[in-house]
Write a protein that holds these residues in place. Structure first.
Motif, PDB file in Angstrom:
ATOM      1  N   THR A 120       7.758  60.369 -29.114  1.00  0.00           N
ATOM      2  CA  THR A 120       7.631  59.817 -27.765  1.00  0.00           C
ATOM      3  C   THR A 120       8.893  60.184 -27.016  1.00  0.00           C
ATOM      4  N   GLY A 121       8.710  60.766 -25.842  1.00  0.00           N
ATOM      5  CA  GLY A 121       9.867  61.164 -25.044  1.00  0.00           C
ATOM      6  C   GLY A 121       9.437  62.070 -23.921  1.00  0.00           C
ATOM      7  N   SER A 122      10.360  62.904 -23.478  1.00  0.00           N
ATOM      8  CA  SER A 122      10.069  63.739 -22.306  1.00  0.00           C
ATOM      9  C   SER A 122       9.126  64.891 -22.660  1.00  0.00           C
ATOM     10  N   THR A 123       8.427  65.367 -21.657  1.00  0.00           N
ATOM     11  CA  THR A 123       7.515  66.499 -21.839  1.00  0.00           C
ATOM     12  C   THR A 123       8.296  67.728 -22.289  1.00  0.00           C
ATOM     13  N   VAL A 138      10.299  60.175 -33.752  1.00  0.00           N
ATOM     14  CA  VAL A 138      11.433  60.289 -32.821  1.00  0.00           C
ATOM     15  C   VAL A 138      11.061  59.543 -31.547  1.00  0.00           C
ATOM     16  N   ILE A 139      11.948  58.674 -31.108  1.00  0.00           N
ATOM     17  CA  ILE A 139      11.572  57.775 -29.992  1.00  0.00           C
ATOM     18  C   ILE A 139      12.612  57.802 -28.859  1.00  0.00           C
ATOM     19  N   PRO A 140      12.193  57.326 -27.668  1.00  0.00           N
ATOM     20  CA  PRO A 140      13.079  57.356 -26.498  1.00  0.00           C
ATOM     21  C   PRO A 140      13.820  56.028 -26.315  1.00  0.00           C
ATOM     22  N   TRP A 141      14.538  55.948 -25.180  1.00  0.00           N
ATOM     23  CA  TRP A 141      15.404  54.784 -24.959  1.00  0.00           C
ATOM     24  C   TRP A 141      14.773  53.694 -24.091  1.00  0.00           C
ATOM     25  N   ASN A 142      13.598  53.954 -23.531  1.00  0.00           N
ATOM     26  CA  ASN A 142      13.137  52.990 -22.514  1.00  0.00           C
ATOM     27  C   ASN A 142      12.586  51.681 -23.100  1.00  0.00           C
ATOM     28  N   GLU A 171       3.630  61.551 -27.241  1.00  0.00           N
ATOM     29  CA  GLU A 171       3.473  60.618 -26.107  1.00  0.00           C
ATOM     30  C   GLU A 171       4.568  60.988 -25.123  1.00  0.00           C
ATOM     31  N   LEU A 172       4.184  61.589 -24.005  1.00  0.00           N
ATOM     32  CA  LEU A 172       5.189  62.202 -23.139  1.00  0.00           C
ATOM     33  C   LEU A 172       5.275  61.530 -21.761  1.00  0.00           C
ATOM     34  N   GLY A 173       5.742  62.279 -20.798  1.00  0.00           N
ATOM     35  CA  GLY A 173       6.054  61.699 -19.485  1.00  0.00           C
ATOM     36  C   GLY A 173       4.829  61.393 -18.636  1.00  0.00           C
ATOM     37  N   GLY A 174       5.087  60.920 -17.432  1.00  0.00           N
ATOM     38  CA  GLY A 174       3.989  60.569 -16.534  1.00  0.00           C
ATOM     39  C   GLY A 174       4.423  60.568 -15.088  1.00  0.00           C
ATOM     40  N   VAL A 230       9.631  53.170 -17.220  1.00  0.00           N
ATOM     41  CA  VAL A 230       8.397  53.049 -17.991  1.00  0.00           C
ATOM     42  C   VAL A 230       7.662  54.372 -17.848  1.00  0.00           C
ATOM     43  N   CYS A 231       7.177  54.898 -18.995  1.00  0.00           N
ATOM     44  CA  CYS A 231       6.498  56.195 -18.917  1.00  0.00           C
ATOM     45  C   CYS A 231       5.320  56.138 -17.960  1.00  0.00           C
ATOM     46  N   CYS A 232       4.649  54.961 -17.895  1.00  0.00           N
ATOM     47  CA  CYS A 232       3.471  54.849 -17.041  1.00  0.00           C
ATOM     48  C   CYS A 232       3.811  54.180 -15.701  1.00  0.00           C
ATOM     49  N   LYS A 237       7.834  65.158  -9.676  1.00  0.00           N
ATOM     50  CA  LYS A 237       8.754  65.076 -10.804  1.00  0.00           C
ATOM     51  C   LYS A 237       8.804  63.652 -11.354  1.00  0.00           C
ATOM     52  N   GLU A 238       8.790  63.537 -12.664  1.00  0.00           N
ATOM     53  CA  GLU A 238       8.972  62.206 -13.245  1.00  0.00           C
ATOM     54  C   GLU A 238      10.425  61.791 -13.011  1.00  0.00           C
ATOM     55  N   ILE A 239      10.632  60.664 -12.351  1.00  0.00           N
ATOM     56  CA  ILE A 239      11.998  60.284 -11.976  1.00  0.00           C
ATOM     57  C   ILE A 239      12.581  59.277 -12.963  1.00  0.00           C
ATOM     58  N   ILE A 290      12.741  57.547 -39.190  1.00  0.00           N
ATOM     59  CA  ILE A 290      12.665  57.397 -37.736  1.00  0.00           C
ATOM     60  C   ILE A 290      14.040  57.606 -37.110  1.00  0.00           C
ATOM     61  N   LYS A 291      14.018  58.247 -35.919  1.00  0.00           N
ATOM     62  CA  LYS A 291      15.264  58.447 -35.181  1.00  0.00           C
ATOM     63  C   LYS A 291      15.152  57.796 -33.800  1.00  0.00           C
ATOM     64  N   PRO A 292      16.019  56.807 -33.526  1.00  0.00           N
ATOM     65  CA  PRO A 292      16.023  56.230 -32.176  1.00  0.00           C
ATOM     66  C   PRO A 292      16.751  57.135 -31.195  1.00  0.00           C
ATOM     67  N   ALA A 293      16.670  56.808 -29.916  1.00  0.00           N
ATOM     68  CA  ALA A 293      17.412  57.581 -28.908  1.00  0.00           C
ATOM     69  C   ALA A 293      18.907  57.307 -29.090  1.00  0.00           C
ATOM     70  N   GLU A 294      19.713  58.288 -28.736  1.00  0.00           N
ATOM     71  CA  GLU A 294      21.158  58.172 -28.977  1.00  0.00           C
ATOM     72  C   GLU A 294      21.814  57.058 -28.162  1.00  0.00           C
ATOM     73  N   THR A 295      21.183  56.654 -27.047  1.00  0.00           N
ATOM     74  CA  THR A 295      21.812  55.599 -26.233  1.00  0.00           C
ATOM     75  C   THR A 295      21.330  54.200 -26.622  1.00  0.00           C
TER      76      THR A 295
HETATM   77  P1  NAD Z   1      13.959  62.666 -24.419  1.00  0.00           P
HETATM   78  O1  NAD Z   1      12.821  63.588 -24.628  1.00  0.00           O
HETATM   79  O2  NAD Z   1      15.185  63.185 -23.803  1.00  0.00           O
HETATM   80  O3  NAD Z   1      14.424  62.066 -25.834  1.00  0.00           O
HETATM   81  C1  NAD Z   1      13.517  61.405 -26.676  1.00  0.00           C
HETATM   82  C2  NAD Z   1      14.015  61.499 -28.097  1.00  0.00           C
HETATM   83  O4  NAD Z   1      13.971  62.845 -28.525  1.00  0.00           O
HETATM   84  C3  NAD Z   1      15.446  61.038 -28.289  1.00  0.00           C
HETATM   85  O5  NAD Z   1      15.522  60.308 -29.487  1.00  0.00           O
HETATM   86  C4  NAD Z   1      16.211  62.352 -28.391  1.00  0.00           C
HETATM   87  O6  NAD Z   1      17.408  62.252 -29.124  1.00  0.00           O
HETATM   88  C5  NAD Z   1      15.209  63.212 -29.122  1.00  0.00           C
HETATM   89  N1  NAD Z   1      15.356  64.651 -28.952  1.00  0.00           N
HETATM   90  C6  NAD Z   1      15.983  65.335 -27.974  1.00  0.00           C
HETATM   91  N2  NAD Z   1      15.871  66.658 -28.190  1.00  0.00           N
HETATM   92  C7  NAD Z   1      15.153  66.823 -29.326  1.00  0.00           C
HETATM   93  C8  NAD Z   1      14.677  67.949 -30.050  1.00  0.00           C
HETATM   94  N3  NAD Z   1      14.898  69.201 -29.649  1.00  0.00           N
HETATM   95  N4  NAD Z   1      13.942  67.739 -31.161  1.00  0.00           N
HETATM   96  C9  NAD Z   1      13.660  66.490 -31.575  1.00  0.00           C
HETATM   97  N5  NAD Z   1      14.103  65.382 -30.940  1.00  0.00           N
HETATM   98  C10 NAD Z   1      14.830  65.541 -29.823  1.00  0.00           C
HETATM   99  O7  NAD Z   1      13.355  61.414 -23.651  1.00  0.00           O
HETATM  100  P2  NAD Z   1      14.097  60.098 -23.159  1.00  0.00           P
HETATM  101  O8  NAD Z   1      14.913  60.452 -21.971  1.00  0.00           O
HETATM  102  O9  NAD Z   1      14.756  59.417 -24.300  1.00  0.00           O
HETATM  103  O10 NAD Z   1      12.871  59.173 -22.744  1.00  0.00           O
HETATM  104  C11 NAD Z   1      12.249  59.243 -21.538  1.00  0.00           C
HETATM  105  C12 NAD Z   1      10.936  60.004 -21.638  1.00  0.00           C
HETATM  106  O11 NAD Z   1      10.083  59.369 -22.581  1.00  0.00           O
HETATM  107  C13 NAD Z   1      10.177  59.986 -20.330  1.00  0.00           C
HETATM  108  O12 NAD Z   1       9.705  61.263 -20.054  1.00  0.00           O
HETATM  109  C14 NAD Z   1       9.026  59.019 -20.609  1.00  0.00           C
HETATM  110  O13 NAD Z   1       7.894  59.227 -19.814  1.00  0.00           O
HETATM  111  C15 NAD Z   1       8.770  59.270 -22.044  1.00  0.00           C
HETATM  112  N6  NAD Z   1       8.028  58.144 -22.662  1.00  0.00           N
HETATM  113  C16 NAD Z   1       6.684  58.292 -22.910  1.00  0.00           C
HETATM  114  C17 NAD Z   1       5.954  57.243 -23.452  1.00  0.00           C
HETATM  115  C18 NAD Z   1       4.482  57.382 -23.728  1.00  0.00           C
HETATM  116  O14 NAD Z   1       3.945  56.537 -24.449  1.00  0.00           O
HETATM  117  N7  NAD Z   1       3.812  58.389 -23.202  1.00  0.00           N
HETATM  118  C19 NAD Z   1       6.593  56.037 -23.759  1.00  0.00           C
HETATM  119  C20 NAD Z   1       7.956  55.923 -23.497  1.00  0.00           C
HETATM  120  C21 NAD Z   1       8.667  56.982 -22.945  1.00  0.00           C
END
Ligand code: NAD
Length: 503
Positions: free
Chosen positions: A258-261, A180-184, A281-284, A314-316, A412-414, A206-211
């Motif tokens: 990879t996504g939010s904490t 599962v991956i984020p949009w950045n 792989e989460l926020g920073g 960018v997460c970092c 806060k991660e902005i 694999i699931k991309p971010a909805e946006t």
């Molecule tokens: P997000 O956590 O909102 O969403 C990430 C993904 O998770 C999306 O595909 C979303 O649809 C999915 N998701 C949402 N709720 C879920 C659930 N309950 N179960 C499973 N999947 C779910 O994050 P975002 O806003 O898309 O991305 C930004 C975040 O990603 C930031 O916090 C950033 O730091 C982090 N990030 C980290 C890294 C890294 O390598 N550490 C790299 C890129 C982005």
């Protein structure tokens, strides 16, 4: 690069150009938009399951928006539980019957082929990513897509060398990986996950971010054209509910997120006790440490490119700036001048430095944090550039000065073009302030003294530390964080270890 106005001035008088600059006149670049004709958008995108584009059983759709204009680019299918089941079933079948049976060197050949095909269609990928994500074309063209191909090349090289991954031990694939991956960095995050998983012999859902699903759905075409056996890579689109169904599916053996904490914590709780391998792989909230002996202009460029050029998406992103007190005024004055030169606008323009914020929700979130921090009475500066587009989600680069570690802006991660600036007097104070965060993803050290860099970097709790540069990536180099920035590493051989069982 000379602008038309520069050239006109030079024609008038060889000295006019120079004296105009000395007089402080602002020059701008002519428009240089990249054509979008290379991209063929579909009205609606289906899921990619078992090697075919397949309509979702749920029949639900989401709009994918161009954040630079607010216009709908396409409709994306939402995968429901039944669709997720089908995708996992297809990945499982491929793991048992095709991908799991072929030789490592055959796997390697497929990955090399995909890497080359990405290179061949690089411009198309870059334009599509910019349209869907809002980041500048110079970033997607020069950073995202070349790194995507580089990751496939790198892991293609590993596929037939897994016997050397852990000396003296055998490794074997895990099975079906749910990713599962984020949009950045939409396509790059997909490459970080798909390439090592496949190289090690696993199959993927694999699931991309909805946006930002479009570039991954274009990769599905490449995957089809490469002849990869059906079911080795499956793509389910949708929002959080689709991700939740995928990661907790009983037939998934590995989860990579990879996504939010916040969501990372939910996923940990969902899969606990399910005997799945997990990487997060989460926020920073990464810090730059600028020492008084740093090359200041170089440090300014590192800071600017690390937080503004990518809208802070960018997460970092180096969003906390710790400057040695003795150079604070010099540094801040230079930074003010520099942010006035940042070109915010049409992401498809080849001269744009900062594009659009990816979605209205992110745009509002950033604005709220900035407003709250301004109400706290912090010193605030933003770019004086007036010509940012009114349509779409655009923000000016900005920073807050005189902040302490307890302020929201430092905690806060902005995920936006917002910087908080604080000071330190000794290296020990700099280390203490840099480590005073729940996160631990990255840090940037700026000093001419190698001994200082060595000493300070040894005491920083950050997964990646850059010295006199920032935001540089290489597929051979592992990436990941401490504490709330996640667990496990992606990239390099560490990234591969996350996709194998060591026997
Ligand atoms: P997000 O956590 O909102 O969403 C990430 C993904 O998770 C999306 O595909 C979303 O649809 C999915 N998701 C949402 N709720 C879920 C659930 N309950 N179960 C499973 N999947 C779910 O994050 P975002 O806003 O898309 O991305 C930004 C975040 O990603 C930031 O916090 C950033 O730091 C982090 N990030 C980290 C890294 C890294 O390598 N550490 C790299 C890129 C982005």
């Amino acid at each position: 690069m000379k602008t038309t106005s520069d050239q006109n001035l030079e024609k008038k008088s060889p000295l006019a150009h120079e004296s105009a600059h000395q007089a402080g006149f602002q020059f701008d670049y002519d428009d240089a938009p990249e054509s979008t004709s290379i991209v063929q958008l579909k009205e609606k995108y289906d899921l990619f399951v078992d090697g075919k584009f397949t309509p979702s059983k749920s029949k639900e759709t989401l709009d994918s928006i161009n954040p630079a204009t607010g216009e709908v680019l396409a409709k994306i299918s939402v995968a429901g539980d039944e669709d997720v089941d089908k995708a996992v079933e297809s990945a499982n079948k491929a793991f048992q019957k095709s991908w799991g049976q072929i030789t490592p060197s055959e796997r390697s050949r497929y990955l090399f082929r995909i890497a080359r095909m990405i290179q061949e269609r690089a411009r198309e990928f870059a334009v599509l990513e910019t349209l869907d994500n809002g980041k500048p074309i110079k970033e997607t063209r020069d950073v995202d897509i070349p790194l995507v191909a580089a990751h496939f090349f790198y892991y293609a090289g590993w596929a037939d060398k897994l016997d050397y991954l852990v000396p003296g031990r055998k490794v074997k694939p895990i099975g079906v990986a749910a990713q599962v991956i984020p949009w950045n960095f939409p396509l790059l995050m997909a490459a970080w996950k798909i390439a090592p998983a496949l190289a090690a012999g696993n199959t993927v859902v694999i699931k991309p971010a909805e946006t930002t699903s479009l570039s991954l759905l274009l990769l599905a075409e490449v995957i089809q054209d490469s002849g990869l056996p059906p079911g080795v890579v499956n793509i389910v689109t949708g929002a959080g509910a689709t991700g939740a169904a995928l990661v907790s599916h009983k037939d998934v053996q590995k989860v990579a997120f990879t996504g939010s904490t916040e969501v990372g914590k939910k996923i940990s709780q969902a899969v606990i006790g399910q005997n799945k391998k997990l990487t997060l792989e989460l926020g920073g909230k990464s810090a730059h440490l600028i020492f008084e002996d740093a090359a200041i202009d170089q440090a300014i460029e590192g800071v600017v490119s690390g937080i503004y050029f990518n809208q802070g998406h960018v997460c970092c992103a180096g969003s906390r700036l710790l400057v040695e007190e003795s150079i604070l005024d010099t540094f801040v004055n230079k930074l003010k001048k520099r942010i006035d030169q940042i070109r915010v606008g049409n992401p498809l323009d080849k001269n744009t430095d900062m594009g659009a914020i990816n979605s209205e929700a992110e745009y509002n979130k950033i604005k709220n944090i900035v407003e709250t921090s301004r109400k706290e009475g912090l010193e605030y500066f933003e770019s004086h550039k007036q010509d940012i587009p009114e349509k779409g989600f655009f923000l000016k680069p900005c920073f807050f000065k005189g902040v302490s570690n307890s302020h929201l802006i430092m905690r806060k991660e902005i995920f936006g073009p917002v910087l908080g600036i604080s000071t330190f007097r000794t290296p020990q104070e700099a280390i203490q302030k840099a480590n005073d965060t729940h996160y631990g993803l990255a840090a940037g050290l700026w000093s001419e003294k190698a001994s200082k860099i060595q000493k300070v970097s040894g005491e920083l709790k950050a997964g990646v530390i850059w010295a006199n540069t920032y935001n540089k990536f290489d597929p051979a180099s592992p990436f990941g964080g401490y504490f709330e920035s996640g667990m496990g590493r992606e990239g390099g051989l560490h990234g591969l270890l996350a996709y194998v069982e060591v026997q």
